[in-house]
Each structure stands twice: as C-alpha cells, then as structure tokens.
Design an enzyme around this catalytic site. Sequence first.
Site: not given
Length: 605
Positions: A271, A320
Amino acid sequence: MQEAIVITEQPVSVSVPVGYSFALRCRAEGRTSLQYQWFCQHQSICRQIPGATKQDLPITAQQTQLYTCRINDFNKNAVFSDWVKVEVHQCVARGLPPQLWGGEPVIVLNPTEQRVEVGKPLQLHCAAMGVPAPSYQWYRNGNLLEHQKKKNLWITHAKISDSGTYLCCASNSHGEHWTNAVDIHVGTSRSEKYFATGKIALLVGNNRYQHHPNLMAPITDVFELSRLLEQLGFQVVSLLDLNKAEMVTAVSRFLQLLGKGVYAIFYYAGHGYEHSGRNYMVPVDAPQPYAPENCISVQRILQKMQQQQTALNLILLDTCRKWYNPECALSQVQPLEPWGNTVYGYATSEDAEAYELQDGEFSSGIFMKYLKKHILQEKKVTHMLEDVLEDIGRDPLVTGKQVMEIKHTLKEARSLTDPICPLGAAAEHWGRGYEPLSKMVTFPCGAQVELRFHRLFSNVMYVSAKLQPPPAHITDARLLLCQSTTDVVLQLDLHYTRLSTKQRTCESLQTTLQKSLLGQFFSQRNYSQPNYQRTPACSGSVCLQDALVLSTDPKGQASLRTGSGHSLPSNNPSNSSSEPEENDESDLSELCSALLRAGPGQDYP
C-alpha cells in the site's frame, strides 16, 4: 643603478562566482609621483579601462578576463604589473561560497569516475574558487603526481597502471580543500564503458496489514525480483511485512552500505500513496486512516542515497498513487540535487491505482509481470523501463486503468548489466542470509527425521521435515512440525503406536536455529500470547518468519485486483470473477513450496 619604478605589490589572480565584488591591488615606488592605469584583455583584445587610474581596481565579476596595471612617472618611465586572471564561475551550487567567505578554496567542480580504454586519453576536471586563485595538485592512490599541477589532468595514452583512485588538492594562502576521490579503471574492453563498484538492492513487500486490506502480489513479486537481481550480480535483501520501525531500520542499514560508484536499487510493493509529488509507503502497522507521520517518505530515502555518491539510484514503486486524506500536511523534504544518477519507475501514473493479477495459486503485479521480462536486458536502465511501459500499455487487461510512468535524471547510459569493479568490502555481507545445512534428528524411539532449509526471503525461511522409514517396532507414525513465533525454535512431535503394547505414544524434540538476517536488523516483536504454527504430516513443512504473511484465493479464480482490494475480470472468461474478494489467510508454506518448485523467472500458471 636603482630602477626608476619598483612594483612592491603585484595584483593576484582570483577565482570567484559571477556577481562577486572585490578589488585588484597594485603598489609601486618611484623617484617621483606615480600614475596608475588598468587594462583588461578578453578574447585577445586588450583595452584600457576608462577611469581605472587608482592603485585598487574595484570589480564586480561578470566574465573571465585578464588584467594588468601600467605605472608611470613624470620622467616618462613606465612598467607593467604581472598579468592576472579573474576567473568567473557562472554556475555554482546553492550556498557557495559561504556568507563569511574569507577567500579559502571552495570546490565547485569535482572529477567524475571513468572507464577508459587502454591507449585512449584520460581527462579529469576539477575547479575551485579562491582569493587568491588556488593552485592544484593531483594525487593517485595517495601518491603525488609530479607533473599534474593544473585543474585539468591529462594523460595522452592511458595505461592499465593509470587505474586507481584520483583526487586533487586546491590550495592558497588561506588553506586547502580536496575534491571527492574518484575511481578510474583503464581496461581493454571496448564495450564496457560504465561499471559499478558494487550492486546493492533492498526489496520490501508488505502483504498482510493490520488495519487495511491485505494484498497478494508482493510476496511473489519480491521473490521474483530478488532472484533476477541476483543474476545481475546484486547483493539483495528481501523483506516481507515490515512495520514502520522495521522499515526505518532496514532502510538505515541499506543506506549505510552504499558508497561511491555503487548501483543501488530500492523496490517497494504494498500500500502507498502520492501527495503533491511526494510518495509514501504504508507500513503494515499504519492506522486507518493514515497520515504522513505513519508512513515512510520515498523522497527522503532518495536524498540519503544521493549523499552516498552512488553511480545509479533506481527506485521502483509498485504501489497506488492516490491520496485519500487531503487534510494532512506534507512532510518536510528538501529538493533533490541534480546529480544525474536517479531513475524512478512507477507502476502506475499519478492519481491512479496499481493492479494485481491473481491466477491460481500465484498473484503478481501487472508491473512485475512485464518488468521481469525485460530487466536482464543489456541496455540503459531508462530504455529497459520504456520497454516495460510499452508492454503494459498493450495489455488489454489494464487499458485505461494503469499506465506506467518513468522519471529520471540519468545522464549516462548505465545498465543493470554493467560489470562490477569492486573497491572495497563494505557490502560484502549484505544479502547473505544464513541458510542452515540440512540435518538429521533422531527421536528416542530410533525414528529419524531429515530437516531441510531454504531461505526464500531475508526474513522468511522455508523448512521441510521428512520422516525416514520408521524402525520395525513402531507403526502409524505421524509427525508434527511446530515453530514458536517468539523464538527461532523448531519443535517436532512424533506420534506413533508401539507394536509391543499397542499404545499410542508421543515424543518431542526441539532444535534451535542460528538467528536469521532478520534478527540482525530487528528485535523480536512482542506478542500477547505464544502462538505455534503446526504442520501435521509424514513429510511436513513450515515457513519461519517474524509474522505469517500469505494471503491466497482458495477458489483458484483468476482476477485482477488493485492495492485497495478491488478486482477486475481477467482475460480468461471461464475462470474470472469481477466481484471484490476478501483474501483468505492460508498456510504460507503452500506458496513457499510452489515458489521453490517454479524457480525464478517463471510465468506462473
């Protein structure tokens, strides 16, 4: 007979930044009153400077020029001072010279490392500011080079014996200053223009989060990349599921081992987010919602990599780049220096997500799917990444969803395949995780078990236990392999039936492993209660790690997932699901076994 005019103080050459104000001085004595007139020469044209009729000539430096002063008396006697050079540096780094500069030498240009072919010219350049202008002296391997006393070193026909570490000392009446030391390699190869003094890589994959959706691809991607980089000569440390303290410690150790001329790679899968051009990695213990202080700044790591004078810094971010918390302030990060050695490879473009492809027992990021296809190519790093970008752009699975992005300042055609010419052993043990030899253990009843060890990651060890043919007096033997998460201890429980009494019996053995590479980086995490991982079988296996990380999909369905837990259909219409799925937590040993069977560089089914 005494001369009519005697110069008692000659002007001196200076080397200053553009816009710097100073004065040239000239003093003389004579039998009558003296008159002064200054002249300057630029591009072979000498001219008188109007109004420059005093002993001191004030100058605000604009361009490099030569100056002299004529002194004459009323008896028509005249002499000229020495010609002096005012060297003006048009471009100097911020903060140079310092505010309270007293004229001591300040280096403004350092020599750069080179690989030179035998018989070709070798040129090294340096420059320093100073008032008076500094003199120069070059050294090789600490030895003074008698005839190299200019700021540019020139060897017409380089020999192998000219290889070594070069540096230059700039000195004047106020002191001395040394350039950076650079390594020069003179060889016979026409193709090997660039080289690395070492190759060091840190790979981090965060899969299992405490407060965020689990991921699936980082474990496979880190395994794949570590094996490929080892083929390129990199010393690799690969780590899974790190909290913030552990990430800080691992990065700190990584930075300590970087040095001049090293090729450094930092890869992160997990993440992450981007905010105003700054990238952050999310540790497994980050709260929900997280803020910059809970995360690790990529730009701050790169700043410290640059400070180590590395020849190549490659940052690969498989994460991301969306930002979901606009109220948080940015962390304070200084701008990067323009040193021309940095490459960013982003798995996706700004404000977009990066996708995972789940297929059967394996999951892989789209970025890694194509990176592993090209990373062994012998071409400039940025060109290799452009091939990856083009392949991702042609993949219909992510068309309109994910586009790779490349940013770089790489001024030289450096490749990950460049040879290594080591200058020291600073990184000798980086990446060398302890992997015990296989061994045989014997229970009191005479039954034997073979233990085998495979280090898949720097903080994950795969252990298999195989029960050998049991002695004749026992039957129905069953082996339990256990590992305590609070210590590196293996426990083997053997359950069997004794033929003479028909009674079920249990015997236990324990064996302690040498502390892993993880133990060298981090202290053990504190767990609220003991926990054991058990694998019952006649031939069992277990993965030893700081914490279990594997998340798999037991249905065997192929789906494309983003780092936030969303999924997209795959190309296989008979085996796809477009519904978001929760990650099942299955035994890490199953994936370890599959990785060992497949080996590096495979396209998993």
